[in-house]
Scaffold this motif. Sequence first.
Motif, PDB file in Angstrom:
ATOM      1  N   ILE A  16       0.843  -1.201   0.000  1.00 51.09           N
ATOM      2  CA  ILE A  16       0.000   0.000   0.000  1.00 51.09           C
ATOM      3  C   ILE A  16       0.876   1.248   0.000  1.00 51.09           C
ATOM      4  O   ILE A  16       0.693   2.144  -0.813  1.00 51.09           O
ATOM      5  N   VAL A  17       1.840   1.307   0.918  1.00 49.26           N
ATOM      6  CA  VAL A  17       2.695   2.498   0.997  1.00 49.26           C
ATOM      7  C   VAL A  17       3.613   2.605  -0.222  1.00 49.26           C
ATOM      8  O   VAL A  17       3.859   3.705  -0.716  1.00 49.26           O
ATOM      9  N   THR A  18       4.079   1.483  -0.735  1.00 54.40           N
ATOM     10  CA  THR A  18       4.937   1.489  -1.922  1.00 54.40           C
ATOM     11  C   THR A  18       4.184   2.055  -3.119  1.00 54.40           C
ATOM     12  O   THR A  18       4.725   2.868  -3.871  1.00 54.40           O
ATOM     13  N   ARG A  19       2.936   1.647  -3.274  1.00 53.73           N
ATOM     14  CA  ARG A  19       2.085   2.134  -4.368  1.00 53.73           C
ATOM     15  C   ARG A  19       1.900   3.657  -4.288  1.00 53.73           C
ATOM     16  O   ARG A  19       1.741   4.329  -5.289  1.00 53.73           O
ATOM     17  N   MET A  20       1.956   4.199  -3.085  1.00 48.83           N
ATOM     18  CA  MET A  20       1.779   5.636  -2.878  1.00 48.83           C
ATOM     19  C   MET A  20       3.116   6.388  -2.861  1.00 48.83           C
ATOM     20  O   MET A  20       3.167   7.555  -2.475  1.00 48.83           O
ATOM     21  N   ASN A  21       4.190   5.695  -3.244  1.00 51.52           N
ATOM     22  CA  ASN A  21       5.543   6.273  -3.214  1.00 51.52           C
ATOM     23  C   ASN A  21       5.941   6.732  -1.812  1.00 51.52           C
ATOM     24  O   ASN A  21       6.575   7.774  -1.637  1.00 51.52           O
ATOM     25  N   LEU A  22       5.531   5.951  -0.826  1.00 49.80           N
ATOM     26  CA  LEU A  22       5.880   6.216   0.557  1.00 49.80           C
ATOM     27  C   LEU A  22       6.702   5.052   1.088  1.00 49.80           C
ATOM     28  O   LEU A  22       6.917   4.069   0.397  1.00 49.80           O
ATOM     29  N   GLU A  23       7.131   5.180   2.326  1.00 49.65           N
ATOM     30  CA  GLU A  23       7.949   4.142   2.942  1.00 49.65           C
ATOM     31  C   GLU A  23       7.325   3.714   4.265  1.00 49.65           C
ATOM     32  O   GLU A  23       6.862   4.556   5.040  1.00 49.65           O
ATOM     33  N   LEU A  24       7.329   2.422   4.507  1.00 45.64           N
ATOM     34  CA  LEU A  24       6.882   1.883   5.786  1.00 45.64           C
ATOM     35  C   LEU A  24       8.076   1.953   6.736  1.00 45.64           C
ATOM     36  O   LEU A  24       9.084   1.303   6.511  1.00 45.64           O
ATOM     37  N   VAL A  25       7.957   2.766   7.782  1.00 45.55           N
ATOM     38  CA  VAL A  25       9.065   2.971   8.709  1.00 45.55           C
ATOM     39  C   VAL A  25       9.034   1.956   9.847  1.00 45.55           C
ATOM     40  O   VAL A  25      10.045   1.362  10.204  1.00 45.55           O
ATOM     41  N   ASP A  26       7.847   1.741  10.414  1.00 42.88           N
ATOM     42  CA  ASP A  26       7.751   0.849  11.567  1.00 42.88           C
ATOM     43  C   ASP A  26       6.296   0.456  11.783  1.00 42.88           C
ATOM     44  O   ASP A  26       5.377   1.153  11.338  1.00 42.88           O
ATOM     45  N   VAL A  27       6.105  -0.655  12.492  1.00 41.76           N
ATOM     46  CA  VAL A  27       4.781  -1.109  12.905  1.00 41.76           C
ATOM     47  C   VAL A  27       4.900  -1.540  14.354  1.00 41.76           C
ATOM     48  O   VAL A  27       5.845  -2.237  14.727  1.00 41.76           O
ATOM     49  N   GLU A  28       3.971  -1.101  15.172  1.00 43.04           N
ATOM     50  CA  GLU A  28       3.949  -1.602  16.551  1.00 43.04           C
ATOM     51  C   GLU A  28       2.531  -2.020  16.919  1.00 43.04           C
ATOM     52  O   GLU A  28       1.556  -1.459  16.419  1.00 43.04           O
ATOM     53  N   TYR A  29       2.450  -3.033  17.737  1.00 42.72           N
ATOM     54  CA  TYR A  29       1.166  -3.522  18.231  1.00 42.72           C
ATOM     55  C   TYR A  29       1.324  -3.680  19.724  1.00 42.72           C
ATOM     56  O   TYR A  29       2.121  -4.506  20.188  1.00 42.72           O
ATOM     57  N   LYS A  30       0.633  -2.834  20.482  1.00 40.06           N
ATOM     58  CA  LYS A  30       0.803  -2.936  21.927  1.00 40.06           C
ATOM     59  C   LYS A  30      -0.434  -2.499  22.686  1.00 40.06           C
ATOM     60  O   LYS A  30      -1.269  -1.766  22.169  1.00 40.06           O
ATOM     61  N   LYS A  31      -0.475  -2.988  23.908  1.00 32.11           N
ATOM     62  CA  LYS A  31      -1.595  -2.691  24.783  1.00 32.11           C
ATOM     63  C   LYS A  31      -1.244  -1.493  25.649  1.00 32.11           C
ATOM     64  O   LYS A  31      -0.148  -1.426  26.210  1.00 32.11           O
ATOM     65  N   VAL A  56      -3.598   5.685   3.559  1.00 28.98           N
ATOM     66  CA  VAL A  56      -2.982   4.426   3.993  1.00 28.98           C
ATOM     67  C   VAL A  56      -3.881   3.743   5.011  1.00 28.98           C
ATOM     68  O   VAL A  56      -4.097   2.521   4.951  1.00 28.98           O
ATOM     69  N   SER A  57      -4.434   4.493   5.938  1.00 25.26           N
ATOM     70  CA  SER A  57      -5.305   3.936   6.968  1.00 25.26           C
ATOM     71  C   SER A  57      -6.521   3.248   6.354  1.00 25.26           C
ATOM     72  O   SER A  57      -6.863   2.124   6.734  1.00 25.26           O
ATOM     73  N   GLU A  58      -7.173   3.917   5.400  1.00 33.35           N
ATOM     74  CA  GLU A  58      -8.364   3.329   4.765  1.00 33.35           C
ATOM     75  C   GLU A  58      -8.025   2.046   4.009  1.00 33.35           C
ATOM     76  O   GLU A  58      -8.727   1.041   4.138  1.00 33.35           O
ATOM     77  N   ALA A  59      -6.945   2.086   3.226  1.00 32.00           N
ATOM     78  CA  ALA A  59      -6.554   0.908   2.440  1.00 32.00           C
ATOM     79  C   ALA A  59      -6.115  -0.240   3.353  1.00 32.00           C
ATOM     80  O   ALA A  59      -6.486  -1.397   3.139  1.00 32.00           O
ATOM     81  N   LEU A  60      -5.337   0.081   4.387  1.00 31.47           N
ATOM     82  CA  LEU A  60      -4.860  -0.956   5.304  1.00 31.47           C
ATOM     83  C   LEU A  60      -6.007  -1.519   6.130  1.00 31.47           C
ATOM     84  O   LEU A  60      -6.074  -2.730   6.354  1.00 31.47           O
ATOM     85  N   SER A  61      -6.925  -0.674   6.548  1.00 31.91           N
ATOM     86  CA  SER A  61      -8.073  -1.127   7.318  1.00 31.91           C
ATOM     87  C   SER A  61      -8.881  -2.162   6.525  1.00 31.91           C
ATOM     88  O   SER A  61      -9.294  -3.199   7.069  1.00 31.91           O
ATOM     89  N   ALA A  62      -9.069  -1.893   5.231  1.00 28.30           N
ATOM     90  CA  ALA A  62      -9.793  -2.841   4.373  1.00 28.30           C
ATOM     91  C   ALA A  62      -9.051  -4.172   4.291  1.00 28.30           C
ATOM     92  O   ALA A  62      -9.671  -5.245   4.381  1.00 28.30           O
ATOM     93  N   LYS A  63      -7.730  -4.126   4.136  1.00 28.59           N
ATOM     94  CA  LYS A  63      -6.928  -5.366   4.065  1.00 28.59           C
ATOM     95  C   LYS A  63      -6.970  -6.125   5.387  1.00 28.59           C
ATOM     96  O   LYS A  63      -7.044  -7.354   5.407  1.00 28.59           O
ATOM     97  N   LEU A  64      -6.906  -5.401   6.500  1.00 31.84           N
ATOM     98  CA  LEU A  64      -6.963  -6.049   7.812  1.00 31.84           C
ATOM     99  C   LEU A  64      -8.330  -6.682   8.044  1.00 31.84           C
ATOM    100  O   LEU A  64      -8.423  -7.779   8.606  1.00 31.84           O
ATOM    101  N   ASP A  65      -9.394  -6.018   7.605  1.00 34.75           N
ATOM    102  CA  ASP A  65     -10.746  -6.578   7.737  1.00 34.75           C
ATOM    103  C   ASP A  65     -10.873  -7.856   6.914  1.00 34.75           C
ATOM    104  O   ASP A  65     -11.499  -8.821   7.349  1.00 34.75           O
ATOM    105  N   GLU A  66     -10.248  -7.844   5.735  1.00 31.40           N
ATOM    106  CA  GLU A  66     -10.291  -8.999   4.826  1.00 31.40           C
ATOM    107  C   GLU A  66      -9.601 -10.217   5.438  1.00 31.40           C
ATOM    108  O   GLU A  66     -10.145 -11.318   5.450  1.00 31.40           O
ATOM    109  N   SER A  67      -8.378 -10.021   5.945  1.00 33.33           N
ATOM    110  CA  SER A  67      -7.603 -11.157   6.455  1.00 33.33           C
ATOM    111  C   SER A  67      -7.864 -11.427   7.935  1.00 33.33           C
ATOM    112  O   SER A  67      -7.585 -12.520   8.413  1.00 33.33           O
ATOM    113  N   ASP A  68      -8.365 -10.440   8.664  1.00 35.27           N
ATOM    114  CA  ASP A  68      -8.750 -10.561  10.073  1.00 35.27           C
ATOM    115  C   ASP A  68      -7.700 -11.272  10.939  1.00 35.27           C
ATOM    116  O   ASP A  68      -7.996 -12.251  11.624  1.00 35.27           O
ATOM    117  N   PRO A  69      -6.444 -10.742  10.964  1.00 33.15           N
ATOM    118  CA  PRO A  69      -5.387 -11.417  11.727  1.00 33.15           C
ATOM    119  C   PRO A  69      -5.371 -11.088  13.213  1.00 33.15           C
ATOM    120  O   PRO A  69      -4.646 -11.704  13.978  1.00 33.15           O
TER     121      PRO A  69
END
Length: 156
Positions: A16-31, A56-69
Amino acid sequence: MSQRIKDIAAQLAEPIVTRMNLELVDVEYKKEGKNWFLRVFIDGENGVDILDCEKVSEALSAKLDESDPIPGAYYLEVSSPGAERPLKTAKDIARSIGKYVYVTTYEPIDGEKAFEGTLQDFDGTILTVEVKVKGRAKTVEIPYEKVAKARLAIQF
């Protein structure tokens, strides 16, 4: 579990970010408190704005809903890494030559474990940082494998 979710989110976000000519810097998942947060940090050649984050949020949200990880509820946040962006990879460090950085090491180098100064060079194995010690410039060579954390820093 947390690492697996981070990895899946990164795999979904990268195209998603590559398609937008952006870069994914980091991902964190925490409580935090009773809530879970999936945070995705993006950047671009000229930075990012709220519209980039929204797309990015809208596109990623759709992908996350699809795969539901992710079991249960969580908040998705997409943002810039900020002025003190972490330098996570050798590529990040190489792109930061000439910039002001803050580097910590796993073990002391010349009796120190924290260095703040201008990144002069990085050959893939050694970071050369010019630091000020009592008003004098000093060059420190830091082996890449000894770097615990590195980030851009704001110079005062």
